[in-house]
Design an enzyme around this catalytic site. Structure first.
Site, PDB file in Angstrom:
ATOM      1  CB  ILE A 123     -38.224  39.887  26.382  1.00 63.16           C
ATOM      2  CG1 ILE A 123     -37.366  40.363  25.208  1.00 63.16           C
ATOM      3  CG2 ILE A 123     -39.411  39.064  25.898  1.00 63.16           C
ATOM      4  CD1 ILE A 123     -36.113  41.112  25.617  1.00 63.16           C
ATOM      5  N   GLY A 152     -33.363  34.616  30.858  1.00 62.76           N
ATOM      6  CA  GLY A 152     -33.475  34.253  29.450  1.00 62.76           C
ATOM      7  C   GLY A 152     -34.345  35.264  28.721  1.00 62.76           C
ATOM      8  CD  GLU A 153     -38.812  36.282  29.356  1.00 59.49           C
ATOM      9  OE1 GLU A 153     -38.872  37.532  29.225  1.00 59.49           O
ATOM     10  OE2 GLU A 153     -39.542  35.657  30.143  1.00 59.49           O
ATOM     11  N   GLY A 154     -33.811  36.852  26.218  1.00 58.84           N
ATOM     12  CA  GLY A 154     -33.090  37.992  25.662  1.00 58.84           C
ATOM     13  C   GLY A 154     -33.101  39.189  26.592  1.00 58.84           C
TER      14      GLY A 154
END
Length: 355
Positions: free
Chosen positions: A96, A314-316
């Site tokens: 990210i 995940g993490e955006g």
């Protein structure tokens, strides 16, 4: 409790959306030929209250927190990784972080509590609630005070984004064990068995997934049923999931569109929509995660994700990958010439001559 938890949320501007839809009809292309890009531009026009929408500036906020359910051996990674990844975000080495630089988006990390020590780092906000949640398999993960603190942290992130003039918000998650928490939450909210929603998370094998499913079953049996969104979140959630819920509601309260990432963030969105149904209007779903439970959550939210790339980091990160699509939709909408401007004969003019 943040005002977004109970107060009326912003509503999209139907007039601006109608104006954008009319503009799409006169641009130099067959109507509908840009597919979903046209609908995205129209939708963002309504969300932003302007015929010519824009995506930038983009704010990415990652919420991090550790989970007591890791005592049950539900992750392929040790719990110390949460704190280590916070440092990796700050130093620019995480996926990210790379995407934020590439997009020119502002990135912040909110540390809500980790078992590992996190030193003072630039770009990391310490809003510590506790080192870790309780083990959701045997007791409520959070007290009411803790879940309220997490919701408030999320709302404050939305306020910072609004104050900075951001036009798009992406929430990310970091927390070893959080797919177990998210699966338990989704099972409770959707009344579905763990076997249909529990997945590999950080990379569990078949035996690990079976054990994780059994842990979620224990949590659901302890939790019971027929509780509201706040009680369910406190019982089965995590600090970062609650903060994401608060951020989503906070953005909807302030009129900021949210580009929703994968499984974890979508479960937070589900909690938000169960609490405030009008929050749904402010959600754009970026991608379909490879995590098995995500499909059921998307269906419950009537969501049509933009991408399906087999991502589950995940993490955006999945949401960040979708930002260029939103930018393209707005650039095409704003920059294309109309038939009249370009001196190009359109379909209506042709039909008029033939008649």
């Amino acid at each position: 409790m943040p005002p977004s938890w109970s107060h009326q949320l912003c509503k999209p501007d139907s007039q601006a959306a109608s104006q954008a839809a009319e503009r799409q009809q006169v641009l130099t292309k067959p109507p509908g030929s840009l597919g979903q890009l046209e609908q995205l531009a129209i939708r963002f026009a309504g969300l932003q209250g302007m015929e010519h929408p824009a995506i930038d500036p983009v704010r990415i906020t990652i919420f991090a927190g550790d989970h007591g359910v890791c005592e049950e051996g539900v992750s392929a990674f040790p719990q110390e990784v949460t704190a280590q990844m916070i440092a990796n975000f700050a130093s620019g080495g995480a996926a990210i972080s790379v995407m934020a630089r590439y997009l020119g988006a502002s990135l912040e990390v909110v540390n809500l509590g980790t078992v590992g020590e996190v030193s003072v780092l630039a770009g990391v906000r310490d809003e510590l609630i506790a080192p870790v949640t309780a083990n959701l398999a045997v007791t409520d993960a959070m007290t009411e005070a803790q879940v309220c603190s997490a919701l408030t942290s999320g709302d404050a992130a939305a306020e910072r984004a609004a104050s900075a003039g951001c036009r798009l918000f992406i929430g990310g998650d970091m927390g070893i064990g959080n797919t177990t928490s998210a699966a338990a939450l989704a099972c409770a909210l959707l009344n579905l068995p763990p076997e249909t929603l529990v997945g590999p998370g950080t990379g569990l094998d078949a035996a690990g997934i079976s054990h994780k499913s059994a842990v979620v079953s224990r949590a659901l049996n302890r939790h019971g049923s027929n509780t509201g969104p706040l009680a369910t979140l406190a019982s089965l959630g995590g600090f970062e999931i609650a903060a994401l819920t608060g951020a989503i509601l906070g953005c909807a309260y302030r009129g900021i569109p949210v580009l929703v990432d994968g499984f974890i963030v979508s479960v937070a969105a589900l909690v938000a929509v169960r609490q405030q149904p009008d929050a749904w209007h402010w959600l754009v779903f970026a991608h379909q995660s490879a995590e098995p439970g995500h499909q059921a959550v998307l269906q419950a939210l009537d969501a049509k994700p933009l991408l399906d790339l087999g991502m589950r980091l995940g993490e955006g990160s999945g949401a960040a990958v979708a930002v260029p699509l939103l930018r393209a939709a707005c650039e095409l909408h704003n920059g294309m010439a109309s038939f009249a401007d370009a001196g190009v004969t359109d379909k209506d003019q042709t039909e008029g001559r033939e008649s």
